[in-house]
Design an enzyme around this catalytic site. Structure first.
Site, mmCIF file in Angstrom:
data_model
loop_
_atom_site.group_PDB
_atom_site.id
_atom_site.type_symbol
_atom_site.label_atom_id
_atom_site.label_comp_id
_atom_site.label_asym_id
_atom_site.label_seq_id
_atom_site.Cartn_x
_atom_site.Cartn_y
_atom_site.Cartn_z
ATOM 1 N NE ARG A 46 -3.757 0.989 1.250
ATOM 2 C CZ ARG A 46 -4.790 0.946 0.423
ATOM 3 N NH1 ARG A 46 -4.819 1.733 -0.625
ATOM 4 N NH2 ARG A 46 -5.787 0.139 0.620
ATOM 5 C CB ILE A 60 -3.062 6.241 9.128
ATOM 6 C CG1 ILE A 60 -3.157 7.514 9.971
ATOM 7 C CG2 ILE A 60 -4.030 5.190 9.673
ATOM 8 C CD1 ILE A 60 -4.537 8.145 9.989
ATOM 9 N N PRO A 61 -0.469 3.692 8.265
ATOM 10 C CG PRO A 61 1.375 2.473 9.014
ATOM 11 C CD PRO A 61 0.631 3.754 9.225
ATOM 12 C CG HIS A 62 -4.545 1.514 5.571
ATOM 13 N ND1 HIS A 62 -4.066 2.805 5.736
ATOM 14 C CD2 HIS A 62 -5.221 1.513 4.409
ATOM 15 C CE1 HIS A 62 -4.466 3.544 4.712
ATOM 16 N NE2 HIS A 62 -5.159 2.787 3.888
ATOM 17 N N GLY A 63 -3.240 -2.121 5.135
ATOM 18 C CA GLY A 63 -3.050 -3.025 4.003
ATOM 19 C C GLY A 63 -3.846 -2.645 2.775
#
Length: 143
Positions: A46, A60-63
């Site tokens: 991502r 705000i890392p997310h998949g």
């Protein structure tokens, strides 16, 4: 299982780059049982597509969408980087919040986290918090 607890808050982390910072945030989600190991590469993927740096010292890392299959339950990790990490923004990220959102929780969680940080002093509050419990209390108003 709560979305955020003291085991998912790291007060003083160090990372050489944003990918290491994201891996740290992802590892907490794995250890807490929110996601399987396969979710972390989807978080890194991502980041390669679009930066998860939100500005103001927050990332705000997310998949990716494909990463959803590796999420077991909704959860957050909060990692504080006192020296900051370069996410390619105008300033370093000092607070990195890993997100794993099950089902349709994704937009709601992202929005709630982003809203908490629209307050000018939110990053400062997180950076000045003395304990994980203090950090959690900052979030509890908005989650």
């Amino acid at each position: 299982m709560s979305i955020l607890n003291e085991n998912k808050v790291v007060m003083n982390a160090v990372a050489k780059d944003k990918y290491e910072a994201i891996t740290i945030a992802g590892r907490i989600l794995v250890e807490a049982g929110h996601v399987t190991e396969e979710y972390i590469p989807k978080m890194l993927e991502r980041e390669q597509v679009v930066s998860t740096y939100m500005g103001g010292g927050l990332a705000i890392p997310h998949g990716t969408k494909e990463g959803k299959q590796y999420i077991k339950s909704t959860g957050l990790s909060v990692v504080r980087f006192p020296d900051g990490v370069d996410f390619g923004g105008d300033e370093p990220a000092f607070v990195v919040i890993g997100i794993a959102a099950a089902g349709s929780d994704h937009m709601e969680i992202l929005t709630n986290v982003a809203m908490i940080f629209t307050e000018d002093d939110a990053i400062e509050k997180v950076m000045n918090a003395a304990t994980p419990a203090e950090i959690i209390s900052i979030f509890e108003g908005g989650l």
